[in-house]
Every structure is written in C-alpha cells, then in structure tokens.
Design a protein around this motif. Structure first.
Motif, PDB file in Angstrom:
ATOM      1  N   HIS A  53       0.813  -1.218   0.000  1.00  0.00           N
ATOM      2  CA  HIS A  53       0.000   0.000   0.000  1.00  0.00           C
ATOM      3  C   HIS A  53       0.849   1.272   0.000  1.00  0.00           C
ATOM      4  O   HIS A  53       0.310   2.382   0.044  1.00  0.00           O
ATOM      5  CB  HIS A  53      -0.948   0.011   1.208  1.00  0.00           C
ATOM      6  N   HIS A  55       2.746   3.571  -2.153  1.00  0.00           N
ATOM      7  CA  HIS A  55       2.883   3.809  -3.593  1.00  0.00           C
ATOM      8  C   HIS A  55       4.320   4.126  -3.989  1.00  0.00           C
ATOM      9  O   HIS A  55       4.755   3.808  -5.093  1.00  0.00           O
ATOM     10  CB  HIS A  55       1.959   4.944  -4.036  1.00  0.00           C
ATOM     11  N   ASP A  86       2.428  -9.166  -4.220  1.00  0.00           N
ATOM     12  CA  ASP A  86       1.202  -8.441  -4.538  1.00  0.00           C
ATOM     13  C   ASP A  86       0.927  -8.439  -6.043  1.00  0.00           C
ATOM     14  O   ASP A  86       0.402  -7.475  -6.590  1.00  0.00           O
ATOM     15  CB  ASP A  86       1.278  -6.993  -4.023  1.00  0.00           C
ATOM     16  N   LYS A 162      -7.729   0.759  -4.382  1.00  0.00           N
ATOM     17  CA  LYS A 162      -8.339   0.928  -3.063  1.00  0.00           C
ATOM     18  C   LYS A 162      -9.803   1.302  -3.258  1.00  0.00           C
ATOM     19  O   LYS A 162     -10.128   2.415  -3.669  1.00  0.00           O
ATOM     20  CB  LYS A 162      -7.612   2.016  -2.258  1.00  0.00           C
ATOM     21  N   GLU A 201      -4.146   6.958  -1.946  1.00  0.00           N
ATOM     22  CA  GLU A 201      -5.065   6.299  -2.867  1.00  0.00           C
ATOM     23  C   GLU A 201      -5.007   6.929  -4.253  1.00  0.00           C
ATOM     24  O   GLU A 201      -5.189   6.256  -5.264  1.00  0.00           O
ATOM     25  CB  GLU A 201      -6.496   6.379  -2.330  1.00  0.00           C
TER      26      GLU A 201
END
Length: 337
Positions: A53, A55, A86, A162, A201
């Motif tokens: 998560h 970035h 991931d 997300k 996000e």
C-alpha cells in the motif's frame, strides 16, 4: 554492517531489537532518499519491509533490490522472494512454471476472448485484481452475467486499487464481529474515506485491460496459511467469514498445531526450495482432499502469528516454543553478512 529501513509497525521493529540484543552492527537508512546507494556504501546488505500500500515503494523497491544484488549486496526481501509480491498474475505463471499444486487460474488480456471464455465457463468463479491483501479486491462470480459485468469494467473504466466502499464494508463487518468501541469508531473512518480519500489512494493507477479469474473451490470452511522462513515453517488455520467465502482478513484464527495438515507444511517447504525464497506465506485450500496453493506473499500482519505455539523444521519435526518471526529473518540474514 546491515542497513535497515525503519518503518514503525513493520518487521523492522523486531529486526532492530534483534540486532541490538546480539550486538550486530547496523545502521538506519532511508530507501526513499536519492542518495540511498551512498547511505549503503559501508553496508553489506539491506533489510526493508516495504508494503503493497506504499505507492512510493511499489514504484522502485524491486528495482532497488535488483540494483543492490547486482552490486554484490544482500537484500531482504531478495528478488526471488519479492518480484511476485502483490502480483497474482505473476504468481500464476510462477507456480505453473514449476508444476506447483495451485488453484486453476485463468488470465485474459483481450476482452473478446475473455467474454468468449466466460460464456462457456462453469461457475462460480472468483474474480481478483492482481494486487490487494486481506481479501481486498476479491469478488465471487456466480454466473456469466456477473463475469461479463466485471470483464466490461476491467476493460473499460477499470478498478481503483483501493475501493473505498469495500473499505467501509470491512469496517462494518469488523464491528459486527468484535462489537467493541474501537470497531464502532472505525466505522466513522470508513465513512470519512468515502468522501475524503487518502492521498496515497490517488497515487495508484487504475487496474485495467486484464481479467483474472480463479476457480472457486467449494467445501472449504477455512484456509491454511503456512509461512516458511529459511528452515522453519509455522502455520495457522483461518476460518471463513460468516456468510462469506473468504478466510483472509477474518481474524478468526485457530493456532492448534493439530489443525495444520502436515502435507501443507511439506508442500510449502518444497515449493519454497524451488523458488529459492527467504520468506513466503502460502495460502492453501482443499479440493478432493488435496491441498492447493491460492496465492503467496512475503509480507503479512506480524501480530497474527505471535500466539503460534511452535514451528516445524525442514525435516517436519515439531519444535514447541514461542518466537518472533522477524527474529528468524534477522538471524538468517545476519549469517549472510
């Protein structure tokens, strides 16, 4: 000397604790600095628990890993451990290439071909994005109509990595499970996220132009997670959420070693040896009494494994003891330096 990128709440907390207790030289570095190579000049290796998560890490962590390995330095996680992190698409090809027992997976890069497949496929299926953790971005597909809807979207406007509505649903589910003040207050955070997305996000690109489906394996009220670190393996049984098909993120965990099939331990050790990985968590479900790998990850929530009552050796011998998984990582890595 070992370089450590410290991130509060990550594996690095225990790495630092371990090296300090053992008197092993280390220095704190910042992998996001442009001069990270200069920071690591006096180091023989780097340990960095980077997250899916983050970035910034997603942009360059793999490239930094490859560069450091090319220069002769050791890295945790190394490229063999992390290139498919991931990335369920990469994992499909990886496991198929070595003949690992995996849940059948179908990937399409052409909308017309995907729809043609969906018209004759058996259902249910599971639709996933290539990234996400804790059952994030995972959808049950009950029929062709469902499949076409997701195919149209993934080859159209795409999916946000997300999903804020799913985030709120997760908060509501956790409140129903826990019934605590904290879980209740977390609902407000989910509501706030619907209106005000986190800055991070906005940094992730939209997922589109591929369709990833896995066969749905019925009859599983749980999954088995096995983590292999070097010559040790430990596991938990995660029960499926009530009224759902997903076990990941349920928080309903069984730690009894007798609930962990030894066959899963054996397969995890064998596959890990084939991959040459330092640390991987393997998720298993059962079909016709045979364990199949769903997916894999080097990173996981450390708190969930503290109650584990012991671990298995590569010879499948049980060692009853309390432990910190991060200590195993640090111990193995220190032997390389």
């Amino acid at each position: 000397m070992i370089g450590i990128h410290a991130r509060a709440g990550s594996f690095s907390d225990k790495w630092i604790e371990y090296f300090s207790a053992k008197g092993i030289p280390y220095k704190l570095v910042d992998c996001c600095d442009s001069n990270i190579m200069e920071q690591l000049e006096e180091c023989n290796g780097l340990m960095w628990h980077w997250a899916h998560h983050d970035h910034r890490a997603v942009l360059f962590a793999r490239q930094l890993t490859y560069a450091l390995e090319t220069s002769g330095k050791y890295v945790f996680p190394d490229s063999k451990t992390v290139w498919h992190f991931d990335d369920k698409v990469g994992q499909k090809y990886l496991f198929e290439s070595i003949g690992a027992p995996v849940v059948p997976t179908h990937i399409f890069y052409n909308k017309t071909i995907a729809i043609k497949w969906a018209m004759t496929a058996s259902y249910p299926k599971v639709f996933k994005l290539r990234g996400g953790a804790g059952a994030e971005n995972v959808f049950i597909i009950k029929n062709y109509s469902d499949a076409k809807k997701h195919i149209d979207k993934i080859f159209g406007r795409g999916y946000k990595v997300k999903n804020r509505l799913n985030f709120l649903k997760e908060r509501l589910w956790h409140f129903k499970r826990d019934r605590t003040l904290t879980s209740f207050l977390n609902i407000s955070k989910g509501l706030a996220r619907l209106v005000l997305p986190k800055e991070a996000e906005k940094k992730f690109p939209t997922e589109k132009n591929y369709a990833y489906f896995q066969d749905f394996i019925p009859g599983n009220d749980s999954d088995i997670r096995i983590i292999v670190i070097g010559d040790r393996a430990f596991g938990i049984k995660r029960m499926v959420r009530k009224g759902d098909f997903r076990a990941s993120g349920s928080g309903n965990i069984i730690y009894d070693k007798n609930e962990i099939p030894i066959e899963c331990i054996r397969i995890a050790f064998e596959v890990n040896a084939r991959l040459g990985a330092q640390c991987l968590a393997y998720d298993f479900v059962y079909k016709d009494k045979k364990p199949l790998i769903v997916e894999v990850s080097y990173s996981y929530s450390r708190e969930a494994y503290i109650p584990c009552p012991g671990y298995w050796t590569r010879e499948l011998e049980w060692v009853p003891t309390s432990f910190f998984p991060e200590y195993f990582m640090a111990e193995d890595f220190s032997k390389l330096i």
